[in-house]
Structure formats: structure tokens, C-alpha cells
Design an enzyme around this catalytic site. Sequence first.
Site, PDB file in Angstrom:
ATOM      1  N   THR A 235       1.074  -1.417  -0.657  1.00 48.16           N
ATOM      2  CA  THR A 235       0.056  -0.154  -0.052  1.00 48.16           C
ATOM      3  C   THR A 235       0.941   1.059   0.159  1.00 48.16           C
ATOM      4  O   THR A 235       2.210   1.260   0.801  1.00 48.16           O
ATOM      5  CB  THR A 235      -0.966   0.004   0.855  1.00 48.16           C
ATOM      6  OG1 THR A 235       0.324   0.254   2.424  1.00 48.16           O
ATOM      7  CG2 THR A 235      -1.831  -0.684   1.589  1.00 48.16           C
ATOM      8  N   ASP A 236       0.078   2.456  -0.326  1.00 47.11           N
ATOM      9  CA  ASP A 236       1.089   3.233  -0.151  1.00 47.11           C
ATOM     10  C   ASP A 236       0.887   3.647   1.264  1.00 47.11           C
ATOM     11  O   ASP A 236      -0.324   3.193   1.596  1.00 47.11           O
ATOM     12  CB  ASP A 236       0.384   4.527  -0.911  1.00 47.11           C
ATOM     13  CG  ASP A 236       0.877   6.387  -1.060  1.00 47.11           C
ATOM     14  OD1 ASP A 236       2.203   6.381  -0.121  1.00 47.11           O
ATOM     15  OD2 ASP A 236       0.902   6.383  -1.526  1.00 47.11           O
ATOM     16  N   TRP A 237       1.451   4.606   2.224  1.00 51.49           N
ATOM     17  CA  TRP A 237       2.553   4.437   3.504  1.00 51.49           C
ATOM     18  C   TRP A 237       0.576   5.253   4.394  1.00 51.49           C
ATOM     19  O   TRP A 237       0.010   6.473   3.839  1.00 51.49           O
ATOM     20  CB  TRP A 237       3.183   5.937   3.610  1.00 51.49           C
ATOM     21  CG  TRP A 237       4.135   4.590   4.374  1.00 51.49           C
ATOM     22  CD1 TRP A 237       4.883   4.569   5.267  1.00 51.49           C
ATOM     23  CD2 TRP A 237       5.008   3.431   3.264  1.00 51.49           C
ATOM     24  NE1 TRP A 237       6.089   4.271   4.927  1.00 51.49           N
ATOM     25  CE2 TRP A 237       5.784   3.328   3.894  1.00 51.49           C
ATOM     26  CE3 TRP A 237       4.225   2.924   1.438  1.00 51.49           C
ATOM     27  CZ2 TRP A 237       6.818   2.707   3.562  1.00 51.49           C
ATOM     28  CZ3 TRP A 237       5.261   2.436   1.344  1.00 51.49           C
ATOM     29  CH2 TRP A 237       6.513   2.024   2.415  1.00 51.49           C
ATOM     30  N   GLY A 239      -2.151   3.478   3.282  1.00 48.52           N
ATOM     31  CA  GLY A 239      -3.365   3.196   2.712  1.00 48.52           C
ATOM     32  C   GLY A 239      -4.609   1.944   2.289  1.00 48.52           C
ATOM     33  O   GLY A 239      -4.577   2.043   1.883  1.00 48.52           O
TER      34      GLY A 239
END
Length: 806
Positions: A235-237, A239
Site C-alpha cells: 500500500t501507499d503509506w 492506504g
Amino acid sequence: MNDAEVSRRAQEILDTLTLSQKIALGSGSDFWHTKALDEAGVPALKMSDGPSGLRCQPDAGDMLGLNESLPAVCFPAAVTTACTFDPELVERVGQAIGEETLAQGVGVVLGPGANIKRSPLCGRSFEYFSEDPLLAGELAAAWIRGVEATGAGASLKHFACNNQDYLRFMSDSILDERTLREIYLAPFERAVKLGHPSTVMSAYNLVNGVHCSSSRELLTDILREAWGFDGCVVTDWGGMRDRSEGFAAGCDLSMPGGTATGEAEAVAAVQAGGLDAAAVDASALRVIKLMLRAQAAFDAPREPVDMQAHHDLAREVACRGAVLMKNEGGFLPLAGVDPAHVAFIGDMARNPRYQGAGSSHINPWKLVTPLEACPEAVFAQGCDEAGDTTDALIAEAVAAAQAAEVAVVFAGLPASYESEGFDRSSLAMPAGQVRLIRAVAAANPKTVVVLMAGAVVEMPWFDDVATVLYMGLAGEAVGEAVRDLLFGAAEPTGRLAETWPLAFRDCPCSPWYAASPSHVSYRDAYYVEGIYVGYRYFETAGAPVRLPFGFGLSYAPVAVEGVRVERTGDAACEVFARVANPSLERAASDVVQVYVAPAERAGYRSARELRAFATVQLAAGETRELRFSLEQRDFSVWHDGAWRVAGGMYRVQVGANVRKIACEAPVEVVGEALALDDVPAWYCAPHGTPSLEDFEGLLGRAIPQKPLARRGTYTLENSVIDLAQTSLIARIMCFFMKKAVAARCEGPADDTNPEYRIQIASSVGSSLASLRITSGMRGYLFEGLLEIANGHLLRGLRFMTKKASD
């Protein structure tokens, strides 16, 4: 350790783990690390930000570029590297970054960004390559190949439709299937198939109502099964929205770690039969493989990193990516001009914009400013760092310009104007800089503007000056590159990777982009323009632009003298373009661009689309034949759930930019008779902006109505700012969080400070769901706050008290 050995060892390790351990592997141990497998002797894997260099933070981690990072070579940002149109050069950049990545103990570097430049207002435009899917995909693939060749891993981001920073944690990208496939997924597809990244990063946003981290369609059906991706999805941080849904979708690793958010629920879901244990096993296995491959790379012998060679490469890329936008009378290069007779005017001569703000911010190994590279030049400040000026500064600049043989004005976008975390409100440059340019140009007709900006700007002064040299964000060697280009040691060979409109209102997305009042929902992204992004709109509509896609001047341009086409299949051909350097005195450089156009455009089609390109350097008087291969996909559209060829006559066009076609040749393509006019009329003859009704007709459904949330309807998808509208405790929390952010930025609350704006957007402006992961606070506190904000004070307090005592 080869791939077969990695797979065997990973399976052996997986077989020793309990269900809880497998699930725990699906989230990190802290901000940058995975969890270690101590019993198996596998250390934690460290990740760090990219993509214009490595941002390795040895101490406290953050995703915003605030805490100190180790020195690394700061390469030109994607906005500049894209203008090289040179995959081989970009691959060399990736390899250099990969070498530094391993040297600093990092296994995966987070980059490249393959998102399409849908709007020139996007605050993160500098980090993305292009408005064109082919160019973006080819360059992303090249960057990945370079990194992966060193043994380090790349993380292709942000998958998918993450094309604005406004409310990026919560927005829903609403678009039709054809637009999704042809424009927004296409660069990722090419990057995956040609680059083979170790990881792909899922985006924060939703796509058509489903969070990217929970989308089985995106992460499994398309990414893995259709494209053949065999790596790890991270994931994006912050996310990850639902850990159990993520496992089921194929989202393997939730970052950052340290909170165990969703782990207990995932265990319970498997035990209750709501989550397939096989999905957990598959994700855990992919994470283990990623860690083992990184360890193998660290164990392999490596040469010491040559930082000076990397700096020299950054200098080369800055020169190759510079775009000569205007050069009246062949004013550049300044051959024979003494640098001591040149005036450098503008604060950016000594404080250049050379990189973007936010998570991609690099601690440069060796920054060289234009003034440091050219100390002989006379300097006049002209304006301050914010782009503001005074009568006294203007008078000093005018005097310097009048006394100089040549005046060079350094101008562009200050850091406060563009950054990750927020979008720009307009394409305008600071008014003080515009005034400065006009004053200097009036004082000296030999005025050069060196433009430093990570995105498109309006240039009302364009006709007032002799020469415009666009550097983009040129990296740490910006000063040396500027000197090379001005005085003829290097030639600017860049070509624009995006259209430069005259004004933002000319873009078809303009009434609908980001925080537009046209929206039915205050936070969602309506992709109303469909496939008409960038030049696809301007060429089809015949609308004027400041500078077209692919544009760039050369000191000695290449001439395209002819083109011929040989069919190699029903929908495939070879294209042969004859190019020549008409100059008998100097070498010539150019980017030869190949477009495909329907012979008679009808229905929902772009006037032309880029299908191949090549950089070419010719000796004086040299002639050469270039060869390009066009395949079935190059003549296809996404129609009725598949790629289909619309049969008929096409024109293969070759030229220097999308509006300068030198030669063309017809080719007949065998395909289907597709009904491409079964859409609202605007999409068959685009002009201006489509209506909401047009867009709903294209979608084939009504746009979901999402009015502002109110007390009693708040969810974890809302932010603290949302809750503060009606909740006293949320207002108090918002107040103190803003105070804390201001203190961290070492000053008062300041909306002109990009660091402050990024932190506000990523804290009180972020969803509660994201804050549960990124804030370092217990997740139940946000769930209790939500209950209280919805009017259930006692229920919220009881919930938090019970969770705290568990």
C-alpha cells in the site's frame, strides 16, 4: 540465490508459520521496515522513497520529506527526465539509484510514478512522466529495469487513477472503462510487462467506488492474471482500508507498520470462513520472497558507488531534458560571449528550484547552483525566494540588464506553489517574477528566461523575450547544466512530455478538477473528458495551445524526408522513416515521433495518438533510415470488455511534435466494424467541456451523490476537519494537531509553507482510517472519536475505556 531457490526457501519458511504469523507479515514493523523472520534468519527489509534519488532516513521516518535523510545524488525529477524521450538514459538513472539504494541498506526504492498528467494543476506533476500512456509506460519500465538490474527492488506507483492531491486519501476516481484502460492503466501495464518491478504500490483513492487496496479487479484480475505480475503489492503509506479485504484482493503488505491494525480481525475472518486462508498464504509467500531477494542482493559482491559519476549523469540528464521553447534568431548558444558580460537576474540563480517537495525530497550529495557554476556573471536578485519584488529590486535588475551584453532571468515556481499534498489553484507564476521578466526584457532585447518549474505555467511574457529555456526541476547539477546549455558545451535536446495550454480554462477537465464547485460530490474526481487528455483533446478539438506535446527546438534540427509502411499482418506494420541532418557544420539531435491517425476520424476517437518514438543524433550532413514496429495493440481501442481493432484506413504520421507532422503514409488495417459513436455527441466532436449529463451518458450510470457528511453520518472515511464542522471534541483535536504541525515546521501556521500544507493534508485532512495506521496512536481512539462526533458521547467514551483496558 536464484528465483527457483528463492521460491523453494520461501515455501519452506511459510510452512513453519502460524496463521497469526502469516497475517502479521502483511504489515510492517515500523515506518520503513517489514517484520523480520528471526527464526528463519531473514532480516527485515527496508524501503525508502524515490524516485529522483534515494531518500533514506536513518532515524525517524516520515512520508513527507521532513526528517533528515542520508545524502544521495538528486537526479532531475520525472518532469525533466521525461523530456529526454530516452528510455536508455532513464534506465541508466534507475541503475544509479539502485546502486545507491543497496549501498544504504535499502531493499526497495519507492518509484517510479506512472500516473498520467491529467491536469497541469496536479501538485505532484513533477513526479510523473507524461500525459501520454506510451511515453509514461516506456520511461517507467526503463527506470524499473535499471533499478532491478542492481538487485534492488522498484515499487511502481500509484496504482491507479491517483491524478490529484486534493483529498487524495479519500477521493473516488469516477471514470468509464475505456478511459481507464486506454489512458490510466496503459502506462502501468507497459511498465509491468517491460520492467518487471518487484512491487506495485496501491493508491490511496477509490476507483469507481472501491478502494485500490481492496480492489480484486485491479490487484488480481488485471495486475496479476491479465498482465502477469508476480511480485508484491504494497500500500501507499496509510492506504490500507480493510486488512481482510486487502488479503482477498491481493494486497500483500500494509505500510507503515507498528500498529497491528486489522490483524486480529483478519485472523477472526479466516477462522469464521469469511477470508480464505489461501489468500493469506499467497500474500505471506510473496512478502517472504521479496525479503529473500533483497537479502540475496545484499549478500552479492558489489563495487563501491561512484557518486561523482552519478552526479555527472544527473548533469547529462539535466542537459538532455532541457527544452528550448523559444530561440529567436538562433540567440542560444552564447558562443563567444564572455560570462563576465552576462547578468544573472532572479533569486533562483542562487536558490534554484531543482527538485519537488514532499516524499521525493532528496538530501543532495552535491548541489551546484547557477551562480556557483558561473561565478563570473553579474548578479541581481530581482525578486525574493517567494517570487515577490519591490521597486528597488526591479531598478537594480534593470540597471544590471542594461549594463550587460546578455540578461538571463531565472524564474519559475517557488516551492510554496507546487508540492505533494496539495494541487495548485492556477497556472500563474508569481506576479513579481512576471513584472521582473518584463522589466528586464524592456531594458535589454537580448534576454533569456531560464524557467524552473515542475509543471506547466502561463507565460504572458513569452512574446517579450528572445529565448526561453525550460529546465523543469533539473536536479543537483542544475547550475552546471545551465552553464553548459547557455554557453554551448551541451545542446538542449528535450521535447515537451505534456501540452502547455494557453490557460487552464482551455483544458476540458478545468471545471471539474479537484475542488471544483461543479461537483455533485465535494471530494470525488470526475474524469469527464474521457480519453481526451492532453494533446488527445487539443488535437481533436483543433484548440490553440502555447506549446504542443513533443515540442522542442534544436540548434540543428533533424529533417524527416520521407516515410514508407510495410504491412506485416492484418493489424501490424513496419514503418521506415528517412531522416537527415541538413547542416554541414554541426551535429543534429531530435526526437522522431510516430503517430497513428484514423484516415477519417469518426465517433469517439482521438485525432492522432503517439505510437512510437526514437531519439536520434546525426553527424553533419548525415542521412539515416529509422525503423519502427507497430502492432495490433497500436490500432486497438477498448470496446465491449476487450481490445479490438477498428478496421479501415489509417495514416502513419512522422514528425517533430504532435502538430508538426512532416510525412505520412496510409495503411489499411483489417479489423471489426466497431460502433464508436454510441456515446453522447460531445465525445464525437469535443470542444470546450462536457456537461454532467454527457459524462453520465458516457459512464452509462448516474454519478453517486455524496454530499457533505453531517453529524450522525460520519465514517472512518471522513477527516478530523470534516468532523470538526459539528463536533466540539474534533475541533479541539484539530486545533491542537494544527499547533503541533506548526511547531514541527518551526513556525506559525502558514499556508504558504509547503511543509505545513503537506502535514495538514496528511493529518487532520486525512481520513480517520488512514490515521489509524500512520499517526502512531491507538486505532480505537479514532473509532471512539467517530462515535462522539456522531452524537454518541457516552458510547464513544465507553468504547475507548473498554479498549484501553483490554
